[in-house]
Design a protein around this motif. Sequence first.
Motif: not given
Length: 343
Positions: A112-121, A151-163
């Motif tokens: 769901n992307g909520s934790q991606l900002a932390k784990y994408a790298r 929280d939409l903003n967290k998910v959007l930040a996660g998507i950007d981190a993955a990209l």
Amino acid sequence: MNAITPVTIAKAPPLIDPFARAITYLRVSVTDRCDFRCVYCMSENMTFLPKADVLSLEELDRLCSAFIERGVRKLRLTGGEPLVRRGIMTLVSSLSRHLSTGALEELTITTNGSQLAKYARELADCGVRRINISLDTLDPDKFRAVTRWGDLNKVLAGIDAALDAGIKVKINAVALKGVNEDEFPDLLAWAHGKGMDLTVIEVMPLGDVGEGRLDQYLPLSMLRAKLAGRFTLTDLDYQTGGPARYVRVAETGGRLGFITPLTHNFCESCNRVRLTCTGTLFMCLGQEDAADLRTPLRASEGNDLVNAAIDAAVLRKPRGHDFIIDRRHQRPAVARHMSVTGG
Ligand code: SAM
Ligand code: SF4
């Protein structure tokens, strides 16, 4: 001098079901827990599995590795929310050894992307090249209403981190009548503008979520017809072995997929089985039949018992599912929620 008898190590045979379909794709729900409560997936007050029933990360690794030895080439971690499972990166990192040896072609997740900002790298460093991220709306209030807790903003930040980490992202959006049905032109332009594919999913009747399914169900044939009024859609041959059918959108240059389990029969090319976090193997998302792999796994350190249980299970893989949603069939076709078997 004694002659050395050559020892042949018998490699377990690949997994072929009774309809001659090779099982090469394993989806693993690593937890039934989640930090969201999406209205089509869970009820607000879910009872989750007792921790004691859940396989340890080492046991999950053992089972996944047994499947890889039997010819599974693609492995997807899902849930619940896979990234809320404690220690999940230990599992991802350990499974990535099969990418290094070439035994596994792809290791991926649905999140769901909520934790991606932390784990994408870290995911990228483990060889995860593509991920699916679920996002049904770009409207923060609707997002909160659909996910109940998200929280939409967290998910959007996660998507950007993955990209940013160089991971290819596919966005999955569930089409919900009266909720996001008019938003697809925007979602499509946004996703394609960032170089992401978009796949639309029809609501499936899995688990009791406390609402009638007819209230949520939007046939994708209707959505596609609407989109065809605004965009030029050309059918593509592109296949992932899964239930999605793809079109190219001329105006954006991007790819749009439709997953229509209720209106399109995709079972004849099914190459997958699903493992839950308790070691239960489901041969079909839309059927109740399952096999217990936890007991044979825990009964011995070798894989003979597990392999025998996997063989017996694959022989029971049905030809197809039998989902129906209409006025007479508003009860879930299967009682378990999507978060149990993973999407
Ligand atoms: N939590 C992760 C996520 O949301 O991506 C992974 C698990 S979730 C169960 C996987 C996918 O199943 C999501 O894209 C979600 O939208 C979808 N899903 C959940 N319940 C569904 C249902 N009843 N019908 C159709 N899709 C569903
Ligand atoms: Fe959680 Fe995914 Fe289900 Fe939403 S769809 S409740 S994020 S498991």
